[in-house]
Scaffold this motif. Structure first.
Motif, PDB file in Angstrom:
ATOM      1  N   GLY A  83       0.820  -1.210   0.000  1.00 27.43           N
ATOM      2  CA  GLY A  83       0.000   0.000   0.000  1.00 27.43           C
ATOM      3  C   GLY A  83       0.853   1.258   0.000  1.00 27.43           C
ATOM      4  N   ALA A  84       1.973   1.231   0.723  1.00 25.30           N
ATOM      5  CA  ALA A  84       2.886   2.375   0.712  1.00 25.30           C
ATOM      6  C   ALA A  84       3.474   2.583  -0.683  1.00 25.30           C
ATOM      7  CB  ALA A  84       3.991   2.152   1.739  1.00 25.30           C
ATOM      8  N   ASP A  85       3.760   1.495  -1.383  1.00 27.57           N
ATOM      9  CA  ASP A  85       4.264   1.614  -2.760  1.00 27.57           C
ATOM     10  C   ASP A  85       3.199   2.221  -3.676  1.00 27.57           C
ATOM     11  OD1 ASP A  85       6.652   0.525  -1.946  1.00 27.57           O
ATOM     12  OD2 ASP A  85       6.131  -1.524  -2.571  1.00 27.57           O
ATOM     13  N   VAL A  86       1.947   1.806  -3.500  1.00 26.77           N
ATOM     14  CA  VAL A  86       0.880   2.348  -4.345  1.00 26.77           C
ATOM     15  C   VAL A  86       0.754   3.856  -4.152  1.00 26.77           C
ATOM     16  CG1 VAL A  86      -1.626   2.332  -4.717  1.00 26.77           C
ATOM     17  CG2 VAL A  86      -0.393   0.175  -4.441  1.00 26.77           C
ATOM     18  N   MET A  87       0.923   4.341  -2.914  1.00 22.09           N
ATOM     19  CA  MET A  87       0.771   5.759  -2.616  1.00 22.09           C
ATOM     20  C   MET A  87       2.097   6.511  -2.686  1.00 22.09           C
ATOM     21  SD  MET A  87      -1.983   5.497   0.535  1.00 22.09           S
ATOM     22  CE  MET A  87      -2.178   7.258   0.673  1.00 22.09           C
ATOM     23  N   ASN A  88       3.177   5.787  -2.954  1.00 26.71           N
ATOM     24  CA  ASN A  88       4.502   6.399  -3.079  1.00 26.71           C
ATOM     25  C   ASN A  88       4.923   7.128  -1.803  1.00 26.71           C
ATOM     26  OD1 ASN A  88       6.915   6.935  -4.439  1.00 26.71           O
ATOM     27  ND2 ASN A  88       6.156   8.870  -5.321  1.00 26.71           N
ATOM     28  N   VAL A  89       4.706   6.461  -0.667  1.00 33.21           N
ATOM     29  CA  VAL A  89       5.139   6.984   0.629  1.00 33.21           C
ATOM     30  C   VAL A  89       5.871   5.861   1.354  1.00 33.21           C
ATOM     31  CG1 VAL A  89       3.262   8.664   0.802  1.00 33.21           C
ATOM     32  CG2 VAL A  89       2.953   6.364   1.736  1.00 33.21           C
ATOM     33  N   SER A  90       6.506   6.209   2.473  1.00 34.73           N
ATOM     34  CA  SER A  90       7.173   5.191   3.274  1.00 34.73           C
ATOM     35  C   SER A  90       6.139   4.352   4.010  1.00 34.73           C
ATOM     36  CB  SER A  90       8.117   5.840   4.271  1.00 34.73           C
ATOM     37  OG  SER A  90       7.387   6.593   5.223  1.00 34.73           O
ATOM     38  N   ALA A  91       6.566   3.180   4.462  1.00 38.21           N
ATOM     39  CA  ALA A  91       5.650   2.306   5.198  1.00 38.21           C
ATOM     40  C   ALA A  91       5.227   2.958   6.514  1.00 38.21           C
ATOM     41  CB  ALA A  91       6.315   0.955   5.453  1.00 38.21           C
ATOM     42  N   GLY A  92       6.159   3.690   7.154  1.00 38.31           N
ATOM     43  CA  GLY A  92       5.810   4.377   8.395  1.00 38.31           C
ATOM     44  C   GLY A  92       4.771   5.457   8.165  1.00 38.31           C
ATOM     45  N   ARG A  93       4.940   6.255   7.073  1.00 45.53           N
ATOM     46  CA  ARG A  93       3.952   7.296   6.763  1.00 45.53           C
ATOM     47  C   ARG A  93       2.594   6.662   6.451  1.00 45.53           C
ATOM     48  NH1 ARG A  93       3.977  12.760   4.762  1.00 45.53           N
ATOM     49  NH2 ARG A  93       5.750  12.880   6.190  1.00 45.53           N
ATOM     50  N   PHE A  94       2.598   5.555   5.736  1.00 46.95           N
ATOM     51  CA  PHE A  94       1.327   4.884   5.403  1.00 46.95           C
ATOM     52  C   PHE A  94       0.618   4.420   6.676  1.00 46.95           C
ATOM     53  CE2 PHE A  94      -1.272   1.215   4.436  1.00 46.95           C
ATOM     54  CZ  PHE A  94      -1.979   1.624   3.315  1.00 46.95           C
ATOM     55  N   THR A  95       1.371   3.829   7.612  1.00 52.45           N
ATOM     56  CA  THR A  95       0.757   3.367   8.861  1.00 52.45           C
ATOM     57  C   THR A  95       0.158   4.522   9.641  1.00 52.45           C
ATOM     58  OG1 THR A  95       2.286   1.500   8.988  1.00 52.45           O
ATOM     59  CG2 THR A  95       1.179   2.141  11.018  1.00 52.45           C
ATOM     60  N   ARG A  96       0.860   5.653   9.678  1.00 50.93           N
ATOM     61  CA  ARG A  96       0.331   6.815  10.395  1.00 50.93           C
ATOM     62  C   ARG A  96      -0.950   7.335   9.738  1.00 50.93           C
ATOM     63  NH1 ARG A  96       5.931   7.728  10.884  1.00 50.93           N
ATOM     64  NH2 ARG A  96       6.008   9.095   9.051  1.00 50.93           N
ATOM     65  N   LEU A  97      -0.983   7.341   8.408  1.00 52.28           N
ATOM     66  CA  LEU A  97      -2.198   7.769   7.717  1.00 52.28           C
ATOM     67  C   LEU A  97      -3.361   6.818   8.004  1.00 52.28           C
ATOM     68  CD1 LEU A  97      -0.692   8.780   4.241  1.00 52.28           C
ATOM     69  CD2 LEU A  97      -1.534  10.317   6.034  1.00 52.28           C
ATOM     70  N   ALA A  98      -3.062   5.525   8.068  1.00 52.12           N
ATOM     71  CA  ALA A  98      -4.116   4.558   8.367  1.00 52.12           C
ATOM     72  C   ALA A  98      -4.612   4.723   9.797  1.00 52.12           C
ATOM     73  CB  ALA A  98      -3.602   3.149   8.132  1.00 52.12           C
ATOM     74  N   ARG A  99      -3.720   4.969  10.735  1.00 52.55           N
ATOM     75  CA  ARG A  99      -4.140   5.172  12.127  1.00 52.55           C
ATOM     76  C   ARG A  99      -4.980   6.435  12.274  1.00 52.55           C
ATOM     77  NH1 ARG A  99       0.885   5.166  15.943  1.00 52.55           N
ATOM     78  NH2 ARG A  99      -0.794   5.726  17.401  1.00 52.55           N
ATOM     79  N   LEU A 100      -4.702   7.445  11.469  1.00 50.65           N
ATOM     80  CA  LEU A 100      -5.500   8.671  11.493  1.00 50.65           C
ATOM     81  C   LEU A 100      -6.867   8.486  10.836  1.00 50.65           C
ATOM     82  CD1 LEU A 100      -2.747  11.293  10.631  1.00 50.65           C
ATOM     83  CD2 LEU A 100      -4.040  11.175  12.776  1.00 50.65           C
ATOM     84  N   GLY A 101      -7.062   7.374  10.142  1.00 49.04           N
ATOM     85  CA  GLY A 101      -8.335   7.140   9.473  1.00 49.04           C
ATOM     86  C   GLY A 101      -8.406   7.726   8.087  1.00 49.04           C
ATOM     87  N   VAL A 102      -7.272   8.175   7.562  1.00 43.72           N
ATOM     88  CA  VAL A 102      -7.262   8.743   6.216  1.00 43.72           C
ATOM     89  C   VAL A 102      -7.573   7.665   5.186  1.00 43.72           C
ATOM     90  CG1 VAL A 102      -5.784   9.838   4.479  1.00 43.72           C
ATOM     91  CG2 VAL A 102      -5.698  10.598   6.857  1.00 43.72           C
ATOM     92  N   VAL A 103      -7.039   6.488   5.377  1.00 39.51           N
ATOM     93  CA  VAL A 103      -7.369   5.326   4.548  1.00 39.51           C
ATOM     94  C   VAL A 103      -7.959   4.269   5.475  1.00 39.51           C
ATOM     95  CG1 VAL A 103      -5.680   5.784   2.746  1.00 39.51           C
ATOM     96  CG2 VAL A 103      -4.984   4.479   4.748  1.00 39.51           C
ATOM     97  N   ALA A 104      -8.981   3.580   4.989  1.00 41.44           N
ATOM     98  CA  ALA A 104      -9.709   2.631   5.831  1.00 41.44           C
ATOM     99  C   ALA A 104      -9.459   1.208   5.368  1.00 41.44           C
ATOM    100  CB  ALA A 104     -11.205   2.928   5.799  1.00 41.44           C
ATOM    101  N   PRO A 105      -9.148   0.295   6.282  1.00 42.17           N
ATOM    102  CA  PRO A 105      -8.977  -1.109   5.891  1.00 42.17           C
ATOM    103  C   PRO A 105     -10.305  -1.737   5.522  1.00 42.17           C
ATOM    104  CG  PRO A 105      -8.827  -0.886   8.262  1.00 42.17           C
ATOM    105  CD  PRO A 105      -8.932   0.495   7.725  1.00 42.17           C
ATOM    106  N   VAL A 106     -10.223  -2.729   4.654  1.00 42.76           N
ATOM    107  CA  VAL A 106     -11.429  -3.434   4.226  1.00 42.76           C
ATOM    108  C   VAL A 106     -11.456  -4.866   4.741  1.00 42.76           C
ATOM    109  CG1 VAL A 106     -10.470  -4.292   2.051  1.00 42.76           C
ATOM    110  CG2 VAL A 106     -12.912  -3.801   2.208  1.00 42.76           C
ATOM    111  N   LYS A 107     -10.304  -5.385   5.136  1.00 36.52           N
ATOM    112  CA  LYS A 107     -10.196  -6.751   5.668  1.00 36.52           C
ATOM    113  C   LYS A 107      -9.065  -6.784   6.683  1.00 36.52           C
ATOM    114  CE  LYS A 107     -10.417 -10.378   3.011  1.00 36.52           C
ATOM    115  NZ  LYS A 107     -10.115 -11.354   1.936  1.00 36.52           N
ATOM    116  N   TRP A 108      -8.995  -7.874   7.422  1.00 39.48           N
ATOM    117  CA  TRP A 108      -7.868  -8.112   8.314  1.00 39.48           C
ATOM    118  C   TRP A 108      -7.741  -9.611   8.545  1.00 39.48           C
ATOM    119  CZ3 TRP A 108      -8.793 -10.734  12.841  1.00 39.48           C
ATOM    120  CH2 TRP A 108     -10.122 -10.770  13.279  1.00 39.48           C
ATOM    121  N   TYR A 109      -6.568 -10.015   8.985  1.00 39.95           N
ATOM    122  CA  TYR A 109      -6.349 -11.407   9.369  1.00 39.95           C
ATOM    123  C   TYR A 109      -5.225 -11.442  10.396  1.00 39.95           C
ATOM    124  CZ  TYR A 109      -2.182 -11.513   6.341  1.00 39.95           C
ATOM    125  OH  TYR A 109      -0.953 -11.264   5.772  1.00 39.95           O
ATOM    126  N   LEU A 110      -5.074 -12.568  11.057  1.00 41.45           N
ATOM    127  CA  LEU A 110      -4.016 -12.760  12.039  1.00 41.45           C
ATOM    128  C   LEU A 110      -2.901 -13.577  11.403  1.00 41.45           C
ATOM    129  CD1 LEU A 110      -6.084 -13.623  15.255  1.00 41.45           C
ATOM    130  CD2 LEU A 110      -5.166 -11.408  14.565  1.00 41.45           C
TER     131      LEU A 110
END
Length: 328
Positions: A83-110
């Motif tokens: 996902g970070a590659d798709v948005m051309n950002v670092s993995a850390g920046r992508f995680t922060r954006l996801a935690r802020l709710g800017v992008v929303a997950p559609v699935k999850w697994y363990l």
């Protein structure tokens, strides 16, 4: 009609999910996600075997351009690194954006370490990155002070955003208000549900329509506990909204179709055996007078009580011998 006539069986009116995936050239997981997103319509199975895809829906999708490639692109999911590659950002920046709710997950697994892996729609990430209004969040050297403060305070909206998407999916499948109420109640803990639905019969009926987490292990296992934690709302604002929604949907459900209740069993009426004993206004006849003998040939003597019958057995014989000895 000739005996050699061969009748061709009619194709089914609806397909199971596995059969529908084969008909459309999709993997089963891709079809499930397409249904989840509302891209493919399903109907309840009349035999109670889950949901099916109507043949008319298969025909509609086949007439579209680029099937199944177009559908596969719309349901393609990616993790944090991709996902970070798709948005051309670092993995850390992508995680922060996801935690802020800017992008929303559609699935999850363990994963094998029981860590939650969030998955996102690649198509949504592309659209977000292409919007110029989002350039400051993607390209700034540092996060703005406001969002950075929220992250430092531990904000993580990924579970809440996933719950919102999953609730929408469950509500689309609901056929009546009770199923809608169950879909909303699925995201509240039992204590919250008990406060809103104090009636035990209503609560029992509601639980029948309350779905569990989409992915969990055996009851009580670590995986099941994690799935339950993700499924249950924990933010006060979210809980307040869910409680209000549940109360509103329940009011509609009660009006449309009240919850079933056990019918009280009526005790059988005692069998009428006629009048027992004399009435207060009538004097009993001699044949019905209590305490009188009914044996024939024995005169009635109200002043002389009937002799008690001698006891039987050993004590009776002993008393009779004692009497004979006394009389002699």
């Amino acid at each position: 009609m000739s005996a050699d006539t061969i009748t061709t069986p009619h194709p089914p009116l609806a397909f199971t999910p596995s059969r529908a995936a084969r008909e459309l050239g999709l993997k089963r997981g891709e079809l499930d996600l397409a249904v989840h997103l509302g891209l493919i319509r399903t109907v309840p199975d009349e035999g109670g075997g889950g949901r099916r895809v109507p043949r008319s829906e298969i025909d509609r999708l086949r007439t579209g351009d680029g099937v199944p490639e177009s559908l596969q692109d719309r349901v393609r999911v990616v993790g944090t690194t991709e996902g970070a590659d798709v948005m051309n950002v670092s993995a850390g920046r992508f995680t922060r954006l996801a935690r802020l709710g800017v992008v929303a997950p559609v699935k999850w697994y363990l994963n094998r370490y029981r860590a939650v892996v969030w998955l996102y729609l690649a198509d949504e990430l592309k659209q977000f990155a292409a919007d110029e209004k989002n350039a400051p969040l993607l390209n700034a050297r540092r996060m703005p002070e406001g969002p950075r403060g929220l992250l430092d305070a531990g904000l993580d909206l990924r579970p809440r955003n996933w719950r919102g998407r999953h609730r929408g999916f469950l509500l689309r499948l609901a056929e009546d208000p009770w199923e809608s109420a169950g879909a909303v109640a699925a995201f509240l803990d039992p204590v919250q549900v008990g406060e809103i639905v104090p009636d035990p019969y209503e609560r029992s009926h509601l639980i029948r329509f309350r779905p569990g987490p989409p992915a969990s292990g055996a009851p009580g296992s670590p995986a099941a506990l994690i799935a339950e934690r993700i499924m249950t709302a924990d933010d006060p604002d979210e809980i307040s909204l869910l409680r209000a929604d549940l109360a509103a949907v329940l009011a509609e459900a009660r009006e449309r179709r009240p919850a079933p209740r056990p019918t009280a069993k009526r005790a059988p009426a005692p069998e009428h055996r006629g009048h027992v004993g004399p009435s207060r206004t009538e004097e009993p006849s001699r044949a019905e007078a209590p305490g009188r003998s009914e044996k024939p040939g024995r005169p009635d003597n109200p002043e002389r009580p009937e002799e008690p019958q001698p006891p039987r057995g050993f004590l009776g014989r002993l008393r009779r011998r004692t009497r004979r000895a006394t009389t002699t």
